[in-house]
Write an enzyme that holds these catalytic residues in place. Structure first.
Site, PDB file in Angstrom:
ATOM      1  N   ILE A 172      71.444  85.246  91.130  1.00  0.00           N
ATOM      2  CA  ILE A 172      71.464  86.707  90.979  1.00  0.00           C
ATOM      3  C   ILE A 172      72.875  87.200  90.692  1.00  0.00           C
ATOM      4  CG2 ILE A 172      71.046  88.925  92.112  1.00  0.00           C
ATOM      5  CD1 ILE A 172      68.797  87.621  93.669  1.00  0.00           C
ATOM      6  N   ASP A 180      82.351  82.953  96.392  1.00  0.00           N
ATOM      7  CA  ASP A 180      81.298  82.070  96.875  1.00  0.00           C
ATOM      8  C   ASP A 180      81.970  80.950  97.666  1.00  0.00           C
ATOM      9  OD1 ASP A 180      78.121  81.527  95.830  1.00  0.00           O
ATOM     10  OD2 ASP A 180      79.147  79.817  96.749  1.00  0.00           O
ATOM     11  N   ASN A 235      70.702  83.686 107.559  1.00  0.00           N
ATOM     12  CA  ASN A 235      71.479  84.651 106.784  1.00  0.00           C
ATOM     13  C   ASN A 235      72.187  85.725 107.607  1.00  0.00           C
ATOM     14  OD1 ASN A 235      70.886  83.337 104.420  1.00  0.00           O
ATOM     15  ND2 ASN A 235      69.194  84.688 103.847  1.00  0.00           N
ATOM     16  N   HIS A 274      60.271  95.778 102.439  1.00  0.00           N
ATOM     17  CA  HIS A 274      60.274  94.795 101.351  1.00  0.00           C
ATOM     18  C   HIS A 274      59.489  93.558 101.808  1.00  0.00           C
ATOM     19  CE1 HIS A 274      61.620  93.199  97.588  1.00  0.00           C
ATOM     20  NE2 HIS A 274      62.402  92.278  98.108  1.00  0.00           N
ATOM     21  N   ARG A 302      64.877  82.127  99.155  1.00  0.00           N
ATOM     22  CA  ARG A 302      63.594  81.588  99.604  1.00  0.00           C
ATOM     23  C   ARG A 302      63.254  80.282  98.902  1.00  0.00           C
ATOM     24  NH1 ARG A 302      58.427  85.343  99.585  1.00  0.00           N
ATOM     25  NH2 ARG A 302      59.320  86.225  97.703  1.00  0.00           N
TER      26      ARG A 302
END
Length: 307
Positions: free
Chosen positions: A13, A34, A96, A176, A83
């Site tokens: 993403i 990252d 997370n 969500h 996921r």
């Protein structure tokens, strides 16, 4: 003049966001972070070369630590595990949440005036955690959720009815997860309200129910078919929110947002339509819900509390 934006987490993403911004020729300087530093450097090099080919104004650089993100205008947070097959978004919380805690505290320290877009799942819970850990005003934090869900709903509904996507409007709100729902007063097909479309025979309630059921499971469907979490549409949704903020568009976009009494909900992040402008979230748009939809909203909120 370039506006400074960070991409925290540079997986599928994050890199797709940078690629789309470059394709749109947005005057943004991305700082990408990252924990996989070699991977990050390689992905940034690839995108930099794509930018050259596009002759785009977009810029990007790799950074080594979160403290290099000082004074960013906005941050997009996708860090964390995505996921896998047969996982729900909620399964990711234990992994997370600690990641988001570190990021939120760093942004609260180094970039306190920034606008923040959360993508990490489970999104509503993570968005609330970010509000708490960062110490930022709630208007500076949204979760990218219902903008994606609404786009999926519109695309599926248009295909089912055989009409142009441009002629289908509708907002999907709520959590969500599989308790999300379409706010019927926002659904319009060929400039006809949902109720009138049903009365005229243009569609049936079954059409709506089937489309919503597909919308709820679309993330899992994409994951099951491709073995990957969706990234193109989520990236587009993030870029839309980012542009709306940077350009002070004052556009209404459904996002996960910390509510303080709106829709009868307090101390919880859940998907609702919000007006986004240069000051962040400037207003919660309280659309008219039917009595049944009010119950659905409360049930959806309860599903987040159960995590």
């Amino acid at each position: 003049m370039h506006q400074k934006v960070s991409l925290i987490g540079f997986g599928s993403i994050g890199s797709a966001i940078a690629f789309e911004a470059a394709a749109l020729d947005l005057p943004i300087e991305f700082s990408a972070y990252d924990i996989r530093q070699d991977y990050l450097k390689g992905r940034v090099l690839d995108i930099e070369q794509s930018i050259v080919i596009k002759n785009s104004r977009t810029r990007i650089r790799a950074v080594k630590s979160l403290n290099e993100l000082e004074d960013c205008k906005a941050n997009i947070i996708t860090a964390g595990l995505p996921r896998k097959k047969d996982q729900t978004r909620d399964d990711l919380l234990a992994v997370n949440l600690p990641i988001i805690k570190e990021i939120a505290e760093s942004i609260g320290k180094y970039s306190p005036n920034s606008f923040n877009i959360i993508v990490t799942n489970p999104l509503d819970v993570i968005t609330k955690a970010f509000v708490q850990y960062s110490g930022l005003d709630r208007k500076r934090i949204v979760g990218m959720s219902c903008s994606l869900d609404s786009a999926r709903f519109r695309q599926l509904f248009a295909n089912k009815l055989g009409v142009s996507i441009n002629n289908v409007q509708g907002l999907v709100i709520g959590a969500h997860n599989n308790t999300m729902f379409a706010a019927s007063n926002t659904v319009v097909i060929d400039e006809i309200s949902l109720q009138k479309a049903i009365e005229s025979g243009k569609l049936t309630k079954k059409h709506l129910e089937e489309t919503l059921a597909q919308t709820k499971t679309m993330g899992g469907t994409i994951n099951s078919l491709s073995g990957l979490s969706a990234f193109s549409a989520p990236a587009s949704a993030c870029v839309e929110i980012l542009q709306t903020y940077l350009d002070d568009q004052k556009k209404i976009i459904p996002c996960s947002y910390y509510l303080n009494g709106e829709y009868g909900i307090k101390d919880l992040c859940i998907g609702v339509p919000v007006k986004i402008g240069g000051n962040g979230v400037e207003e919660v748009a309280e659309i008219e819900l039917t009595p049944e939809e009010k119950k659905l909203m409360q049930q959806s909120a309860a599903s987040i509390n159960m995590i």
